[in-house]
Motif scaffolding. Structure first.
Motif, mmCIF file in Angstrom:
data_model
loop_
_atom_site.group_PDB
_atom_site.id
_atom_site.type_symbol
_atom_site.label_atom_id
_atom_site.label_comp_id
_atom_site.label_asym_id
_atom_site.label_seq_id
_atom_site.Cartn_x
_atom_site.Cartn_y
_atom_site.Cartn_z
ATOM 1 N N UNK A 1 6.962 -2.830 3.174
ATOM 2 C CA UNK A 1 5.902 -3.606 3.815
ATOM 3 C C UNK A 1 5.676 -3.117 5.247
ATOM 4 N N UNK A 2 4.455 -3.231 5.745
ATOM 5 C CA UNK A 2 4.197 -2.768 7.114
ATOM 6 C C UNK A 2 4.837 -3.676 8.156
ATOM 7 N N UNK A 3 5.431 -3.052 9.156
ATOM 8 C CA UNK A 3 5.919 -3.745 10.348
ATOM 9 C C UNK A 3 5.465 -2.934 11.563
ATOM 10 N N UNK A 4 6.047 -1.747 11.748
ATOM 11 C CA UNK A 4 5.634 -0.871 12.850
ATOM 12 C C UNK A 4 4.223 -0.350 12.596
ATOM 13 N N UNK A 5 3.397 -0.365 13.630
ATOM 14 C CA UNK A 5 1.995 0.015 13.469
ATOM 15 C C UNK A 5 1.824 1.501 13.203
ATOM 16 N N UNK A 6 2.755 2.316 13.662
ATOM 17 C CA UNK A 6 2.605 3.761 13.510
ATOM 18 C C UNK A 6 3.315 4.310 12.279
ATOM 19 N N UNK A 7 3.818 3.415 11.411
ATOM 20 C CA UNK A 7 4.526 3.889 10.226
ATOM 21 C C UNK A 7 3.564 4.030 9.045
ATOM 22 N N UNK A 8 3.522 5.210 8.473
ATOM 23 C CA UNK A 8 2.680 5.438 7.306
ATOM 24 C C UNK A 8 3.239 4.671 6.110
ATOM 25 N N UNK A 9 2.395 4.016 5.318
ATOM 26 C CA UNK A 9 2.897 3.338 4.120
ATOM 27 C C UNK A 9 3.615 4.328 3.214
ATOM 28 N N UNK B 1 0.833 -1.217 0.000
ATOM 29 C CA UNK B 1 0.000 0.000 0.000
ATOM 30 C C UNK B 1 0.860 1.257 0.000
ATOM 31 N N UNK B 2 0.232 2.366 -0.384
ATOM 32 C CA UNK B 2 0.937 3.646 -0.373
ATOM 33 C C UNK B 2 0.205 4.623 0.543
ATOM 34 N N UNK B 3 0.634 5.871 0.646
ATOM 35 C CA UNK B 3 0.013 6.786 1.618
ATOM 36 C C UNK B 3 -1.485 7.013 1.424
ATOM 37 N N UNK B 4 -1.997 6.840 0.196
ATOM 38 C CA UNK B 4 -3.422 7.065 -0.049
ATOM 39 C C UNK B 4 -4.265 5.807 0.126
ATOM 40 N N UNK B 5 -3.623 4.655 0.255
ATOM 41 C CA UNK B 5 -4.365 3.396 0.242
ATOM 42 C C UNK B 5 -5.375 3.300 1.383
ATOM 43 N N UNK B 6 -4.989 3.758 2.577
ATOM 44 C CA UNK B 6 -5.911 3.647 3.717
ATOM 45 C C UNK B 6 -7.157 4.501 3.497
ATOM 46 N N UNK B 7 -6.990 5.718 3.031
ATOM 47 C CA UNK B 7 -8.155 6.574 2.782
ATOM 48 C C UNK B 7 -9.071 5.954 1.741
ATOM 49 N N UNK B 8 -8.494 5.359 0.709
ATOM 50 C CA UNK B 8 -9.299 4.720 -0.323
ATOM 51 C C UNK B 8 -10.023 3.498 0.233
ATOM 52 N N UNK C 1 -2.898 4.881 -6.079
ATOM 53 C CA UNK C 1 -3.522 4.070 -5.033
ATOM 54 C C UNK C 1 -2.638 2.964 -4.490
ATOM 55 N N UNK C 2 -1.453 2.761 -5.047
ATOM 56 C CA UNK C 2 -0.612 1.668 -4.572
ATOM 57 C C UNK C 2 0.809 1.776 -5.064
ATOM 58 N N UNK C 3 1.591 0.748 -4.768
ATOM 59 C CA UNK C 3 3.009 0.686 -5.147
ATOM 60 C C UNK C 3 3.247 -0.544 -6.018
ATOM 61 N N UNK C 4 2.799 -0.492 -7.255
ATOM 62 C CA UNK C 4 2.906 -1.638 -8.151
ATOM 63 C C UNK C 4 4.155 -1.551 -9.023
ATOM 64 N N UNK C 5 5.285 -1.284 -8.377
ATOM 65 C CA UNK C 5 6.556 -1.196 -9.089
ATOM 66 C C UNK C 5 6.426 -0.206 -10.255
ATOM 67 N N UNK C 6 7.048 -0.531 -11.402
ATOM 68 C CA UNK C 6 6.940 0.359 -12.566
ATOM 69 C C UNK C 6 5.861 -0.115 -13.534
ATOM 70 N N UNK C 7 5.014 -1.063 -13.093
ATOM 71 C CA UNK C 7 4.025 -1.667 -13.984
ATOM 72 C C UNK C 7 3.127 -0.644 -14.649
ATOM 73 N N UNK C 8 2.566 0.259 -13.894
ATOM 74 C CA UNK C 8 1.579 1.177 -14.459
ATOM 75 C C UNK C 8 2.213 2.199 -15.388
ATOM 76 N N UNK C 9 3.405 2.681 -15.045
ATOM 77 C CA UNK C 9 4.107 3.576 -15.958
ATOM 78 C C UNK C 9 4.451 2.853 -17.253
ATOM 79 N N UNK C 10 4.853 1.605 -17.137
ATOM 80 C CA UNK C 10 5.172 0.818 -18.320
ATOM 81 C C UNK C 10 3.940 0.586 -19.183
ATOM 82 N N UNK C 11 2.789 0.346 -18.558
ATOM 83 C CA UNK C 11 1.563 0.082 -19.311
ATOM 84 C C UNK C 11 1.080 1.326 -20.045
#
Length: 517
Positions: free
Chosen positions: A393-401, A209-216, A266-276
């Motif tokens: 990837x998430x580990x610490x609960x207070x860390x923003x993606x 996930x990225x910083x906007x994923x939780x809001x979405x 909305x996410x961190x899908x590597x370079x897939x979307x830029x490539x597409x």
């Protein structure tokens, strides 16, 4: 006299693609640059001589299975059959990055694009688990087609040879297969797509996930259902119009690009979307770009179009490639219409025409494997365990993606898959634990930090957690909440005979007698 009117577009704008070629090559080069940069930073701890999956062992296994190095090269073409020392791996990655930057700066010919394609294919074919993603073969197919947009040697941004129109049709065929294949694998693979509830889960359970994923994730359900409908508009409807006349084709192109941009946000899908986005740009002609790009650039394209010289060899080669793509498309098309459709698969050693697809099934829960170490004398209830943070990837609960894409932390991606499987399916995780027990700098570089900077831990274990987004505005200010499900790997020490035995059996122990340089 000051120019006040709009810049003239190249002549025959509906059939001219000088600006389209310019934009496509630069965006593709940016993707190449990110991919090679990721290789330069990660390739040694992944497949180097002290890597988690050493390339020399892999090539030896392939050679033994196929009978000879020649047979191995034919099946998995790669320059690393000839040399694969750590220095060679690093040099190849940095050369690829430098050449990609040259294309971004404006210099591109067929020879240079072919070198980029061959270099990246070399990494993909020896990258093992770390390069097993659909966007790797998609980059190879896209990069192969891009070779034939350019003259052989003339690398100027606007050379005297016009781009062959047939190559743009091949790019449209590529985006058609990418998008339609993705739609069909979703419709066949998971009822959540058919009942429009897939986005109830996707933003939370996607790989990174990225910083906007939780809001979405916490949007109203009707909004999330509308998002699934937009997904099918982009993947199931718009691709057909890539082959239509100009107006319909442009509208389709806008939908395809906007859809990829929403995925980027909305996410961190590597370079897939830029490539597409690259093949989707083939839906636009110079008349479209003339309204968006700087006037000076449009004038250069206009001048190039006015003085262009035809090239029979370039046109003939492009048509030969079209015939080749047509023949190689038979298997991907048969796969796409099959009820047993598979995704992200190549049907030939050069990965020229492939089948694609993503998220055929959507996870309903987010599982996460966290590596933890302790310097306690015994790994009992009194031991204090410290977690190794991932890069994303998430580990610490207070860390923003974080927002990390288009860069790809490859360990994080593999651990997302591993969390849904067992250690037996990912034996290299034992190799990783051995390296953590020795504070191996290469392995540690794949993480976001080292909780044992002074000396390595006595024991390392892997714990399986279920993670969920914490609601925004919670009292603790956390981004995540989690539940411990159990041990994924038990506590292991450097002198554990089980661990040592498994490492010897896999042939890794010789590579782990010393830490990475």
């Amino acid at each position: 006299m000051t120019e006040t009117g709009p810049s003239p577009a190249p002549r025959e704008t509906s059939d001219s693609y000088w600006l389209t070629r310019f934009v496509m090559l630069r965006l593709l080069a940016c993707v190449y640059a990110v991919a090679f940069l990721a290789a330069a930073k990660q390739i040694l701890p992944l497949i180097g001589s002290h890597g988690l999956l050493p390339v020399d062992l892999y090539l030896e296994h392939v050679q033994n299975a196929l009978g000879s190095p020649t047979a191995g090269f034919v099946r998995l073409p790669s320059i690393f059959w000839f040399a694969h020392s750590d220095a060679v791996l690093q040099l190849a990655a940095w050369i690829g990055f430098a050449l990609s930057c040259a294309v971004v700066a404006g210099y591109a010919n067929a020879l240079l694009m072919a070198v980029l394609w061959a270099l990246y294919m070399s990494f993909v074919h020896v990258g093992q688990d770390w390069y097993g993603y659909g966007w790797e073969i998609q980059l190879l197919e896209t990069g192969f087609l891009a070779i034939f947009l350019c003259p052989l040697l003339d690398g100027r941004p606007f050379p005297k040879r016009a781009p062959p129109i047939i190559v743009f049709w091949l790019f449209r065929w590529l985006i058609f297969r990418i998008m339609l294949g993705a739609a069909l694998i979703k419709l066949r693979g998971d009822p959540a797509w058919r009942n429009l509830t897939a986005l109830y889960y996707h933003f939370e359970t996607q790989p990174i996930p990225n910083p906007l994923s939780r809001s979405l994730h916490f949007l109203p359900h009707w909004t999330l259902k509308a998002g699934v409908l937009f997904n099918f508009l982009a993947e199931l409807v718009a691709p057909w119009f890539a082959f239509y006349p100009r107006v319909a084709r442009r509208i389709a192109g806008v939908i395809l690009v906007l859809f990829q941009l929403t995925l980027i946000l909305s996410g961190n899908l590597s370079f897939l979307n830029w490539l597409t986005i690259v093949p989707a740009l083939a839906c636009f002609d110079d008349g479209f770009w003339a309204k968006l790009l700087p006037r000076a650039l449009v004038r250069h394209a206009t001048a190039a179009a006015a003085t262009a010289q035809p090239s029979r060899p370039m046109q003939g080669t492009a048509w030969a490639v079209a015939v080749l793509v047509g023949v190689l498309s038979i298997q991907p098309v048969l796969n796409m219409i099959s009820p047993l459709q598979i995704m992200n698969t190549s049907f030939n050693p050069l990965d020229l025409v492939n089948t694609y697809g993503a998220f055929g099934s959507v996870g309903r829960e987010r599982l996460n494997v966290v590596f933890e170490g302790t310097d306690a004398e015994a790994p009992d209830a009194n031991a204090v365990w410290k977690a190794y943070p991932y890069q994303a990837l998430p580990v610490a609960l207070d860390r923003r993606p974080p927002q990390i894409a288009p860069y790809q932390p490859r360990l994080d991606w593999q651990m997302w898959f591993a969390a849904m499987s067992t250690p037996d399916q990912y034996p290299w995780t034992l190799h990783l634990i051995w390296k953590l027990l020795h504070n191996d700098p290469g392995a540690l570089s794949l993480f976001g930090g080292n909780p044992f900077p002074g000396k390595p831990p006595r024991y390392v274990r892997a714990v399986l957690y279920r993670y969920e987004f914490a609601r925004p505005g919670n009292a603790e200010g956390d981004w995540w909440q989690r539940e411990k499900l159990g041990l994924w790997l038990p506590p292991l020490s450097a002198d554990d005979p089980r661990l040592v035995g498994l490492l010897k059996q896999a042939g890794w122990l010789d590579n782990t007698n010393s830490v990475s340089p």
